[in-house]
Design a protein around this motif. Structure first.
Motif, PDB file in Angstrom:
ATOM      1  N   SER A 267      47.468  22.469  51.728  1.00  0.00           N
ATOM      2  CA  SER A 267      47.927  22.101  50.384  1.00  0.00           C
ATOM      3  C   SER A 267      46.767  21.979  49.406  1.00  0.00           C
ATOM      4  CB  SER A 267      48.699  20.775  50.450  1.00  0.00           C
ATOM      5  OG  SER A 267      49.833  20.898  51.270  1.00  0.00           O
ATOM      6  N   ILE A 268      45.656  22.646  49.720  1.00  0.00           N
ATOM      7  CA  ILE A 268      44.471  22.623  48.864  1.00  0.00           C
ATOM      8  C   ILE A 268      44.166  24.034  48.362  1.00  0.00           C
ATOM      9  CG2 ILE A 268      41.994  22.158  48.735  1.00  0.00           C
ATOM     10  CD1 ILE A 268      43.571  19.635  48.942  1.00  0.00           C
ATOM     11  N   ILE A 269      43.937  24.126  47.055  1.00  0.00           N
ATOM     12  CA  ILE A 269      43.568  25.385  46.404  1.00  0.00           C
ATOM     13  C   ILE A 269      42.090  25.307  46.015  1.00  0.00           C
ATOM     14  CG2 ILE A 269      44.032  26.922  44.455  1.00  0.00           C
ATOM     15  CD1 ILE A 269      46.407  26.685  46.305  1.00  0.00           C
ATOM     16  N   TYR A 270      41.359  26.395  46.198  1.00  0.00           N
ATOM     17  CA  TYR A 270      39.955  26.476  45.820  1.00  0.00           C
ATOM     18  C   TYR A 270      39.807  27.565  44.769  1.00  0.00           C
ATOM     19  CZ  TYR A 270      39.433  23.959  50.231  1.00  0.00           C
ATOM     20  OH  TYR A 270      39.553  23.042  51.254  1.00  0.00           O
ATOM     21  N   ASP A 271      39.148  27.258  43.648  1.00  0.00           N
ATOM     22  CA  ASP A 271      38.970  28.295  42.633  1.00  0.00           C
ATOM     23  C   ASP A 271      37.669  29.051  42.844  1.00  0.00           C
ATOM     24  OD1 ASP A 271      36.861  26.886  41.447  1.00  0.00           O
ATOM     25  OD2 ASP A 271      37.990  26.316  39.656  1.00  0.00           O
ATOM     26  N   VAL A 272      37.425  30.067  42.009  1.00  0.00           N
ATOM     27  CA  VAL A 272      36.270  30.947  42.200  1.00  0.00           C
ATOM     28  C   VAL A 272      34.953  30.254  41.866  1.00  0.00           C
ATOM     29  CG1 VAL A 272      37.555  33.087  41.872  1.00  0.00           C
ATOM     30  CG2 VAL A 272      36.581  31.906  39.879  1.00  0.00           C
TER      31      VAL A 272
ATOM     32  N   PRO B 266      63.648  23.828  59.026  1.00  0.00           N
ATOM     33  CA  PRO B 266      64.651  22.830  59.412  1.00  0.00           C
ATOM     34  C   PRO B 266      64.057  21.576  60.057  1.00  0.00           C
ATOM     35  CG  PRO B 266      65.420  25.024  59.992  1.00  0.00           C
ATOM     36  CD  PRO B 266      63.989  25.169  59.563  1.00  0.00           C
ATOM     37  N   LYS B 267      62.886  21.696  60.658  1.00  0.00           N
ATOM     38  CA  LYS B 267      62.233  20.536  61.278  1.00  0.00           C
ATOM     39  C   LYS B 267      61.642  19.588  60.242  1.00  0.00           C
ATOM     40  CE  LYS B 267      60.635  23.648  64.968  1.00  0.00           C
ATOM     41  NZ  LYS B 267      59.412  24.227  65.608  1.00  0.00           N
ATOM     42  N   LEU B 268      61.515  20.041  58.998  1.00  0.00           N
ATOM     43  CA  LEU B 268      60.813  19.286  57.957  1.00  0.00           C
ATOM     44  C   LEU B 268      61.740  18.525  57.019  1.00  0.00           C
ATOM     45  CD1 LEU B 268      58.284  22.083  56.902  1.00  0.00           C
ATOM     46  CD2 LEU B 268      57.785  20.109  58.357  1.00  0.00           C
ATOM     47  N   LEU B 269      63.058  18.702  57.127  1.00  0.00           N
ATOM     48  CA  LEU B 269      63.975  18.215  56.099  1.00  0.00           C
ATOM     49  C   LEU B 269      63.932  16.697  55.928  1.00  0.00           C
ATOM     50  CD1 LEU B 269      67.016  20.586  56.668  1.00  0.00           C
ATOM     51  CD2 LEU B 269      65.091  20.835  55.085  1.00  0.00           C
ATOM     52  N   ASP B 270      63.878  15.953  57.026  1.00  0.00           N
ATOM     53  CA  ASP B 270      63.792  14.489  56.907  1.00  0.00           C
ATOM     54  C   ASP B 270      62.509  14.088  56.196  1.00  0.00           C
ATOM     55  OD1 ASP B 270      66.207  14.141  58.161  1.00  0.00           O
ATOM     56  OD2 ASP B 270      65.342  13.734  60.140  1.00  0.00           O
ATOM     57  N   ARG B 271      61.435  14.766  56.525  1.00  0.00           N
ATOM     58  CA  ARG B 271      60.144  14.476  55.896  1.00  0.00           C
ATOM     59  C   ARG B 271      60.172  14.811  54.404  1.00  0.00           C
ATOM     60  NH1 ARG B 271      55.279  16.862  54.776  1.00  0.00           N
ATOM     61  NH2 ARG B 271      53.427  15.592  55.247  1.00  0.00           N
ATOM     62  N   VAL B 272      60.823  15.909  54.057  1.00  0.00           N
ATOM     63  CA  VAL B 272      60.930  16.307  52.649  1.00  0.00           C
ATOM     64  C   VAL B 272      61.632  15.218  51.854  1.00  0.00           C
ATOM     65  CG1 VAL B 272      62.088  17.927  51.095  1.00  0.00           C
ATOM     66  CG2 VAL B 272      60.811  18.786  53.060  1.00  0.00           C
ATOM     67  N   ASN B 273      62.712  14.678  52.388  1.00  0.00           N
ATOM     68  CA  ASN B 273      63.444  13.619  51.690  1.00  0.00           C
ATOM     69  C   ASN B 273      62.621  12.334  51.590  1.00  0.00           C
ATOM     70  OD1 ASN B 273      66.080  14.789  51.034  1.00  0.00           O
ATOM     71  ND2 ASN B 273      66.324  15.012  53.230  1.00  0.00           N
ATOM     72  N   TYR B 274      61.896  12.017  52.643  1.00  0.00           N
ATOM     73  CA  TYR B 274      61.054  10.814  52.636  1.00  0.00           C
ATOM     74  C   TYR B 274      59.942  10.926  51.589  1.00  0.00           C
ATOM     75  CZ  TYR B 274      57.286   7.705  54.174  1.00  0.00           C
ATOM     76  OH  TYR B 274      56.270   6.780  54.206  1.00  0.00           O
TER      77      TYR B 274
ATOM     78  N   PRO C 176      54.093  21.983  48.556  1.00  0.00           N
ATOM     79  CA  PRO C 176      54.483  22.526  49.860  1.00  0.00           C
ATOM     80  C   PRO C 176      55.256  21.478  50.657  1.00  0.00           C
ATOM     81  CG  PRO C 176      52.192  23.060  49.369  1.00  0.00           C
ATOM     82  CD  PRO C 176      52.635  22.103  48.312  1.00  0.00           C
ATOM     83  N   LEU C 177      56.229  21.917  51.419  1.00  0.00           N
ATOM     84  CA  LEU C 177      57.023  20.972  52.211  1.00  0.00           C
ATOM     85  C   LEU C 177      56.187  20.293  53.288  1.00  0.00           C
ATOM     86  CD1 LEU C 177      60.328  23.032  52.706  1.00  0.00           C
ATOM     87  CD2 LEU C 177      59.559  21.715  50.709  1.00  0.00           C
ATOM     88  N   VAL C 178      55.033  20.861  53.593  1.00  0.00           N
ATOM     89  CA  VAL C 178      54.159  20.308  54.638  1.00  0.00           C
ATOM     90  C   VAL C 178      53.007  19.483  54.060  1.00  0.00           C
ATOM     91  CG1 VAL C 178      54.675  22.156  56.270  1.00  0.00           C
ATOM     92  CG2 VAL C 178      52.763  22.429  54.669  1.00  0.00           C
ATOM     93  N   ILE C 179      53.012  19.237  52.763  1.00  0.00           N
ATOM     94  CA  ILE C 179      51.890  18.526  52.159  1.00  0.00           C
ATOM     95  C   ILE C 179      51.670  17.176  52.840  1.00  0.00           C
ATOM     96  CG2 ILE C 179      53.315  17.453  50.347  1.00  0.00           C
ATOM     97  CD1 ILE C 179      50.886  17.804  48.458  1.00  0.00           C
ATOM     98  N   GLU C 180      50.406  16.848  53.085  1.00  0.00           N
ATOM     99  CA  GLU C 180      50.082  15.577  53.719  1.00  0.00           C
ATOM    100  C   GLU C 180      50.484  14.427  52.800  1.00  0.00           C
ATOM    101  OE1 GLU C 180      48.139  18.131  53.237  1.00  0.00           O
ATOM    102  OE2 GLU C 180      47.061  18.658  55.082  1.00  0.00           O
ATOM    103  N   GLU C 181      50.985  13.357  53.389  1.00  0.00           N
ATOM    104  CA  GLU C 181      51.458  12.221  52.592  1.00  0.00           C
ATOM    105  C   GLU C 181      50.366  11.683  51.685  1.00  0.00           C
ATOM    106  OE1 GLU C 181      53.775   7.943  53.284  1.00  0.00           O
ATOM    107  OE2 GLU C 181      53.213   9.201  54.985  1.00  0.00           O
ATOM    108  N   GLU C 182      49.141  11.606  52.200  1.00  0.00           N
ATOM    109  CA  GLU C 182      48.027  11.091  51.399  1.00  0.00           C
ATOM    110  C   GLU C 182      47.769  11.975  50.178  1.00  0.00           C
ATOM    111  OE1 GLU C 182      43.230  10.066  51.841  1.00  0.00           O
ATOM    112  OE2 GLU C 182      44.386  10.758  53.576  1.00  0.00           O
ATOM    113  N   LEU C 183      47.802  13.297  50.386  1.00  0.00           N
ATOM    114  CA  LEU C 183      47.576  14.216  49.270  1.00  0.00           C
ATOM    115  C   LEU C 183      48.716  14.149  48.262  1.00  0.00           C
ATOM    116  CD1 LEU C 183      46.167  17.465  50.941  1.00  0.00           C
ATOM    117  CD2 LEU C 183      44.935  15.838  49.498  1.00  0.00           C
ATOM    118  N   ALA C 184      49.941  14.072  48.768  1.00  0.00           N
ATOM    119  CA  ALA C 184      51.098  13.986  47.869  1.00  0.00           C
ATOM    120  C   ALA C 184      51.009  12.738  47.000  1.00  0.00           C
ATOM    121  CB  ALA C 184      52.387  13.977  48.680  1.00  0.00           C
ATOM    122  N   ASN C 185      50.643  11.613  47.613  1.00  0.00           N
ATOM    123  CA  ASN C 185      50.540  10.363  46.864  1.00  0.00           C
ATOM    124  C   ASN C 185      49.393  10.400  45.863  1.00  0.00           C
ATOM    125  OD1 ASN C 185      52.714   9.206  48.166  1.00  0.00           O
ATOM    126  ND2 ASN C 185      51.475   8.295  49.782  1.00  0.00           N
TER     127      ASN C 185
END
Length: 418
Positions: free
Chosen positions: A33-38, A318-326, A395-404
């Motif tokens: 979930s990290i982007i790096y620029d030029v 489908p494995k991520l849906l509960d996490r997405v809602n949380y 991203p649905l897989v973004i780390e909680e720390e990064l999302a916050n």
């Protein structure tokens, strides 16, 4: 001169500037979930390439699946020949639906909408298509007839597809629908549109976004969606849901329409479906997916590399849906902590979230631009929607720390508005 500025100048020189970028981000590479620029700067991805990178960047399972497929073959047109992978992905995609269905592969969301239009007209033998104002269904000439989130998208391109009608979306902010948007809009459809404008027996399909994305993350009342489904059943009209942005786990359900306890006839997909490669699909009830041989095809739809990526996406999301809602609830709670007088509304489902900014009762367009630019300068990448909505599609897989952390930066920039 930084490398970013140099590339932006050359971009302006060599590319047709028919699209507007949110801020001067020039991407070099990305991971997770990290982007790096030029120029070596890091950013938290809070838009996932406009809702595409559901499993994040550089996902190893997707990379390995693509590599394995590359060693077999890159391309061999599915609309002229056969390969097993196309069947495998279609089996998986249709397994999420409780009715018998078939798939047609495309390359993008607008292609999915165009194909759905043809399917609906052929099956019903009717010509009218109905959509909703403030929706976004694509910019090709067929889908553009249904797109109306901004006038610039349509201006100068008429005449558009004939026999297309647009209705108000069930938005309580619309003064014409104030206080009772569901009943007012249903009365308008039944008592005015179907009595004065077009006989419902001439309407092939109604196209509907379960949540308006480009239009501002507008969530319709559940009662309206159910009433719309009732009316389409009543008149033999197909209900086509545009899930290009809401589909594949984005709203905390596999499909956005599942939030409203209805079943559509046709589903349009793209964006996250291909795991970052161009892939769209139309999924419809088997009895509806009946275009005759030779009437519709494309060269690249169902490209094997994109299908290999999609197979992973459909196994993992489908494995991520509960996490997405949380995570979505955490983000919304943080945004609701804003003390800014300009926050009119915070809304969303799953990881499709919008913060609407208003000033003196009007869209705070300058405020949106400042929040986006200042967040970018602090290493966070939200985008906009509607007139003045800060949109988050991480991203649905973004780390909680990064999302916050990313959400906190956005909230702080909103609080700085004056």
């Amino acid at each position: 001169m930084s490398k970013s500025i140099q590339i932006i100048k050359e971009d302006s020189k060599y590319l047709m500037q028919s699209f507007k970028r949110w801020y001067p981000l020039v991407i070099d590479h990305a991971k997770g979930s990290i982007i790096y620029d030029v120029d070596g700067k890091e950013y938290i991805d809070m838009n996932s390439g406009i809702g595409v990178m559901a499993l994040g960047h550089g996902n190893e399972k997707i990379i390995n699946a693509i590599k394995e497929q590359m060693s077999n073959f890159f391309h061999y047109s599915l609309t002229d020949f056969y390969y097993e992978l196309a069947v495998d992905v279609a089996k998986k995609l249709t397994s999420f639906l409780p009715f018998s269905s078939k798939v047609f592969y495309t390359n993008s969301g607008t292609e999915s909408v165009e194909a759905a239009m043809k399917i609906a007209r052929w099956y019903t033998k009717r010509q009218y298509i109905i959509g909703f104002i403030n929706s976004f269904h694509g910019r090709t000439l067929g889908s553009l007839g249904l797109t109306s989130s901004k006038t610039v998208q349509r201006r100068g391109f008429s005449p558009l597809l004939p026999s297309t009608l647009l209705l108000p979306y069930p938005d309580s902010r619309n003064p014409l629908l104030k206080d009772d948007p569901v009943n007012r809009l249903m009365e308008y459809i039944e008592d005015w549109i179907f009595e004065k404008v077009v006989d419902p027996n001439e309407v092939a399909a109604i196209f509907f976004e379960p949540i308006q994305g480009e239009g501002g993350v507008i969530i319709p009342p559940e009662d309206f969606v159910k009433e719309l489904r009732r009316v389409t059943y009543k008149h033999g009209i197909l209900l086509v849901v545009d899930e290009v942005q809401t589909g594949i786990g984005r709203t905390g359900k596999m499909f956005g329409f599942e939030n409203f306890d209805i079943m559509p006839d046709i589903i349009c997909l793209a964006k996250a479906l291909g795991g970052g490669l161009p892939l769209g699909a139309v999924v419809g009830r088997s009895e509806i997916m009946t275009l005759p041989l030779g009437s519709h095809a494309n060269t690249f739809g169902g490209n094997p590399l994109a299908l290999a990526a999609s197979k992973v996406v459909l196994e993992e999301v489908p494995k991520l849906l509960d996490r997405v809602n949380y995570l979505g609830k955490e983000i919304i709670d943080e945004l609701n902590n804003s003390k800014s007088p300009y926050v009119y509304d915070v809304r969303g489902k799953g990881l499709m979230i919008g913060v609407e900014l208003r000033k003196n009762g009007k869209a705070f367009v300058d405020g949106l631009e400042r929040v986006l630019m200042c967040s970018f300068n602090r290493g966070v990448l939200p985008i906009g929607a509607g007139e003045s909505v800060v949109r988050l599609l991480p991203p649905l897989v973004i780390e909680e720390e990064l999302a916050n952390k990313g959400t906190r930066v956005i909230r702080e920039e909103i609080d700085k508005l004056r």
